[in-house]
Design a protein around this motif. Structure first.
Motif, PDB file in Angstrom:
ATOM      1  N   PRO A 293       0.820  -1.216   0.000  1.00  0.00           N
ATOM      2  CA  PRO A 293       0.000   0.000   0.000  1.00  0.00           C
ATOM      3  C   PRO A 293       0.858   1.272   0.000  1.00  0.00           C
ATOM      4  O   PRO A 293       1.958   1.293   0.552  1.00  0.00           O
ATOM      5  N   GLU A 294       0.327   2.301  -0.618  1.00  0.00           N
ATOM      6  CA  GLU A 294       0.977   3.613  -0.620  1.00  0.00           C
ATOM      7  C   GLU A 294       0.601   4.343   0.658  1.00  0.00           C
ATOM      8  O   GLU A 294      -0.506   4.189   1.169  1.00  0.00           O
ATOM      9  N   SER A 295       1.525   5.138   1.183  1.00  0.00           N
ATOM     10  CA  SER A 295       1.203   5.922   2.377  1.00  0.00           C
ATOM     11  C   SER A 295       0.212   7.018   1.994  1.00  0.00           C
ATOM     12  O   SER A 295       0.087   7.382   0.824  1.00  0.00           O
ATOM     13  N   SER A 296      -0.454   7.557   2.967  1.00  0.00           N
ATOM     14  CA  SER A 296      -1.474   8.575   2.706  1.00  0.00           C
ATOM     15  C   SER A 296      -0.890   9.838   2.080  1.00  0.00           C
ATOM     16  O   SER A 296      -1.593  10.570   1.383  1.00  0.00           O
ATOM     17  N   CYS A 297       0.404  10.097   2.293  1.00  0.00           N
ATOM     18  CA  CYS A 297       1.003  11.315   1.738  1.00  0.00           C
ATOM     19  C   CYS A 297       1.680  11.087   0.392  1.00  0.00           C
ATOM     20  O   CYS A 297       2.142  12.040  -0.233  1.00  0.00           O
ATOM     21  N   GLY A 298       1.754   9.860  -0.081  1.00  0.00           N
ATOM     22  CA  GLY A 298       2.368   9.572  -1.376  1.00  0.00           C
ATOM     23  C   GLY A 298       3.863   9.303  -1.250  1.00  0.00           C
ATOM     24  O   GLY A 298       4.516   9.729  -0.297  1.00  0.00           O
ATOM     25  N   ASP A 299       4.401   8.610  -2.236  1.00  0.00           N
ATOM     26  CA  ASP A 299       5.801   8.192  -2.205  1.00  0.00           C
ATOM     27  C   ASP A 299       6.777   9.367  -2.267  1.00  0.00           C
ATOM     28  O   ASP A 299       7.754   9.402  -1.525  1.00  0.00           O
ATOM     29  N   CYS A 300       6.520  10.320  -3.145  1.00  0.00           N
ATOM     30  CA  CYS A 300       7.459  11.437  -3.304  1.00  0.00           C
ATOM     31  C   CYS A 300       7.506  12.320  -2.056  1.00  0.00           C
ATOM     32  O   CYS A 300       8.589  12.694  -1.603  1.00  0.00           O
ATOM     33  N   LEU A 301       6.367  12.626  -1.489  1.00  0.00           N
ATOM     34  CA  LEU A 301       6.344  13.454  -0.281  1.00  0.00           C
ATOM     35  C   LEU A 301       6.974  12.695   0.891  1.00  0.00           C
ATOM     36  O   LEU A 301       7.696  13.284   1.696  1.00  0.00           O
TER      37      LEU A 301
END
Length: 164
Positions: A105-113
């Protein structure tokens, strides 16, 4: 992972040895460790804090399945970080690639952030994830695959004959 078949009387049960890349966590589709569990692998945490290009290179070689060496990926990360201060832009793409490969799963803030705000923690988590999936991070892709092909990755199972 399924349980091995019951042993024949007098034999020890055979267990499965992890195949590099297979999920070792109890819950598929989840990270094996949390983002801030950096101290669960203190040596890697220290290396990542002082020289993130080493950890990134190891991650990139495994995620790229050996198409780029650890040294080349680490050197490119170091160059981008030295010239622009934005190595996180390069490394976030590898997190995305890794998440897609292993259905994480991706974190709630997104990979780049996530990489921009917590680069060291993100790299440590990715390193631990690959390690928990059976990869020897110091050996690289080629050595991991050679070990798997030599039969080190899977022990034979003994199937029971007639039992009562």
């Amino acid at each position: 992972m399924q349980n091995p078949s019951p042993p024949i009387y007098g034999q020890k049960p055979m267990t499965r040895i992890p195949v590099p890349g297979q999920l070792q966590a109890n819950h598929p589709g989840t990270w094996s460790t949390e983002l801030f569990d950096c101290c669960s692998d203190v040596p890697n945490c220290c290396i990542t804090c002082f020289c993130p290009c080493i950890t990134f290179g190891q991650i990139a070689e495994i995620v790229d399945k050996g198409t780029h060496s650890c040294g080349a990926s680490g050197a490119l990360y170091f160059l981008i970080q030295s010239l622009t201060g934005c190595g996180c832009i390069y490394s976030c793409f590898y997190r995305t690639k890794m998440r897609k490969q292993y259905n994480l799963p991706e974190s709630s803030c997104g990979d780049c952030l996530l990489h921009f705000c917590c680069e060291s923690c993100a790299l440590c988590q990715e390193y631990r994830e690959l390690k928990h999936r059976g990869f020897d991070m110091h050996s690289g892709w080629k050595a991991n695959m050679e070990n798997q092909n030599r039969g080190i990755a899977m022990a034979p199972q003994v199937h029971g004959g007639m039992t009562r």
